[in-house]
Scaffold this motif. Structure first.
Motif, PDB file in Angstrom:
ATOM      1  N   GLU A  12       0.879  -1.145  -0.084  1.00 36.89           N
ATOM      2  CA  GLU A  12      -0.075  -0.076   0.073  1.00 36.89           C
ATOM      3  C   GLU A  12       1.017   1.117  -0.208  1.00 36.89           C
ATOM      4  OE1 GLU A  12      -3.637  -1.881   2.224  1.00 36.89           O
ATOM      5  OE2 GLU A  12      -3.341   0.134   2.683  1.00 36.89           O
ATOM      6  N   PHE A  15       1.599   4.421   5.166  1.00 36.94           N
ATOM      7  CA  PHE A  15       1.392   3.831   6.621  1.00 36.94           C
ATOM      8  C   PHE A  15       1.413   4.818   7.745  1.00 36.94           C
ATOM      9  CE2 PHE A  15       4.316   1.475   3.920  1.00 36.94           C
ATOM     10  CZ  PHE A  15       4.004   0.295   3.575  1.00 36.94           C
ATOM     11  N   ASP A  16       0.536   4.591   8.672  1.00 32.47           N
ATOM     12  CA  ASP A  16       0.296   5.341   9.717  1.00 32.47           C
ATOM     13  C   ASP A  16       1.459   5.098  10.863  1.00 32.47           C
ATOM     14  OD1 ASP A  16      -2.095   6.618   8.650  1.00 32.47           O
ATOM     15  OD2 ASP A  16      -3.062   4.833   9.294  1.00 32.47           O
ATOM     16  N   ARG A  32      -4.425  -1.953  14.434  1.00 34.60           N
ATOM     17  CA  ARG A  32      -5.655  -2.051  13.659  1.00 34.60           C
ATOM     18  C   ARG A  32      -7.021  -1.595  14.286  1.00 34.60           C
ATOM     19  NH1 ARG A  32      -5.453  -1.429   8.133  1.00 34.60           N
ATOM     20  NH2 ARG A  32      -4.023  -2.966   7.185  1.00 34.60           N
ATOM     21  N   LEU A  36      -5.272   2.350  12.579  1.00 33.29           N
ATOM     22  CA  LEU A  36      -4.004   2.675  11.762  1.00 33.29           C
ATOM     23  C   LEU A  36      -3.539   1.714  10.954  1.00 33.29           C
ATOM     24  CD1 LEU A  36      -2.054   3.785  15.028  1.00 33.29           C
ATOM     25  CD2 LEU A  36      -3.447   5.509  13.422  1.00 33.29           C
ATOM     26  N   LYS A  37      -3.133   1.994   9.769  1.00 38.32           N
ATOM     27  CA  LYS A  37      -2.402   1.111   8.895  1.00 38.32           C
ATOM     28  C   LYS A  37      -1.230   1.004   9.239  1.00 38.32           C
ATOM     29  CE  LYS A  37      -3.530   3.269   5.226  1.00 38.32           C
ATOM     30  NZ  LYS A  37      -3.493   3.761   3.612  1.00 38.32           N
ATOM     31  N   ALA A  53      -1.373  -6.457   8.867  1.00 38.19           N
ATOM     32  CA  ALA A  53      -0.556  -5.248   8.556  1.00 38.19           C
ATOM     33  C   ALA A  53      -0.885  -4.702   7.039  1.00 38.19           C
ATOM     34  CB  ALA A  53       0.755  -6.003   8.221  1.00 38.19           C
ATOM     35  N   ALA A  54      -0.886  -3.499   6.754  1.00 38.16           N
ATOM     36  CA  ALA A  54      -0.880  -2.918   5.606  1.00 38.16           C
ATOM     37  C   ALA A  54       0.209  -3.561   4.712  1.00 38.16           C
ATOM     38  CB  ALA A  54      -0.930  -1.476   5.512  1.00 38.16           C
ATOM     39  N   ARG A  55       1.495  -3.708   5.240  1.00 41.76           N
ATOM     40  CA  ARG A  55       2.744  -4.381   4.844  1.00 41.76           C
ATOM     41  C   ARG A  55       3.381  -5.146   5.651  1.00 41.76           C
ATOM     42  NH1 ARG A  55       6.724  -2.099   0.089  1.00 41.76           N
ATOM     43  NH2 ARG A  55       4.881  -2.448  -1.171  1.00 41.76           N
TER      44      ARG A  55
END
Length: 386
Positions: A12, A15-16, A32, A36-37, A53-55
């Motif tokens: 993505e 990221f936050d 999460r 938050l990402k 995770a976003a990544r």
């Protein structure tokens, strides 16, 4: 498992928060829950970590379960922005220089290198506790005095696997700490550099292994302690926080004896009790951590057993022999390795979670699930929380 970084989730663009540790699934779940990402970097990239995770990036490991600093910096340079908050979990306790280097290049959200050194150098730590009037066990660099039971510990280590009874430290990097008897309890608290806020207490236990009788086994809570004891511990942690500049989530390991208590050590980072306390009625703990790093402490009462509060337990399931995970693990297992993962003897397989009416019930449920997992993995049955 793979030995070096591998991106095992879809990318993505932003990221936050960036989360780094030996195992960062608990931090990812809290992120999460806070909306938050997260970009997550750890040694395992387990299935549930990747889902949260976003990544997710799997880092290189060295010397057993240690992070490889070169790989860590390479992956952060490639994937993390300099202005995104960086939260460190386990794996940095013995590396204040590495923490300092990270803080110089990224936006570290948590205690810095100086605070870590003040808390993890045992003789300096004991000296500060004495100056603050906080009860603590004695520490020794040479042989133990006659009649004083002592434990050998490695400077800056965590997890209990390094601790063993001894009357003589083996050499540089090791020391002796007086062994005090009582109940092992952990205090979860927040610091903002000038004061502290107690959040909850939990009990802890060991999962002994050959050569490692004090290896960390698990935790359960919340506990209800006597008000006078809570007040004394709260005051001590506030004084210590102000003295060392601690910021963010932290845990204090305590031994509660008959009419006395001792502060054993402080871990200035989010830890294993995320698994039992990052749930209602408490807000997302990672959000509290970030707020505390910005100077804000919440106006929250101490979490105690009662209406609307579940008693939770979480224990580490270790591989007693080399195993290969063949099937997906049950839903109550966290840090789930993918089917086909090979795990060496003595390494953690997963975290087992349970709830109950009270502490005894939660630990009994946990023990049954540990035994079930032994059968599923074709491992001889064993007790879970002795």
């Amino acid at each position: 498992m793979p030995s070096c970084s591998r991106d095992r989730s879809r990318p993505e663009d932003a990221f936050d928060v960036v989360l780094v540790g030996i195992a960062a699934r608990g931090l990812a779940a809290s992120a999460r829950r806070a909306g938050l990402k997260p970009l997550v970097l750890d040694l395992f990239a387990d299935e549930d970590t990747r889902a949260l995770a976003a990544r997710s990036l799997q880092l290189c490991r060295r010397d057993g379960l240690a992070l490889d600093p070169d790989d860590l910096f390479a992956q952060l340079a490639r994937h993390a922005g300099p202005d995104t908050p960086l939260v460190l979990g386990t794996g940095f306790e013995d590396a204040p220089e590495l923490v300092g280097q990270l803080a110089a290049r990224f936006r570290l959200a948590g205690s810095g290198a100086d605070t870590l050194a003040r808390l993890k150098q045992p003789f300096d730590f004991a000296h500060r506790l004495a100056g603050l009037g906080i009860p603590h066990p004695r520490v020794f660099s040479g042989p133990a005095p006659d009649g004083v039971p002592t434990l050998e510990k490695r400077v800056g280590a965590s997890g209990g696997g390094h601790v063993r009874p001894s009357s003589q430290a083996r050499g540089p990097g090791w020391y002796l700490q007086e062994q005090v008897e009582g109940r092992a309890v952990s205090a979860l608290f927040l610091g903002n550099g000038t004061g502290a806020r107690l959040l909850a207490f939990s009990e802890q236990w060991c999962a002994p292994a050959e050569g490692a009788p004090f290896r960390y086994g698990g935790c359960a809570g919340p506990l209800a302690l006597e008000p006078a004891l809570v007040e004394a511990i709260d005051s001590a942690l506030s004084r210590l926080t102000a003295r060392v500049g601690l910021t963010g989530l932290a845990s204090a390991d305590l031994i509660l004896g008959a009419g006395a208590w001792h502060l054993i050590e402080v871990n200035p980072r989010p830890g294993a009790t995320l698994d039992i306390f990052d749930a209602p009625p408490l807000p997302p703990l990672l959000r509290l951590h970030l707020d505390a790093c910005a100077g804000e402490l919440p106006d929250l009462p101490l979490l105690v057993p009662g209406a609307g509060v579940e008693i939770r337990a979480a224990g580490v399931f270790y591989a007693p022999t080399p195993i290969k995970v063949r099937d997906a693990l049950p839903h109550w297992a966290a840090d789930r390795p993918a089917p086909g993962t090979r795990i060496a003897a003595g390494e953690p397989v997963c975290t087992v979670q349970a709830t109950g009416r009270d502490l005894a019930d939660a630990r009994a449920v946990l023990a049954r699930r540990m035994d079930h997992l032994s059968r599923v993995l074709n491992i001889p049955s064993r007790a879970a929380a002795e």
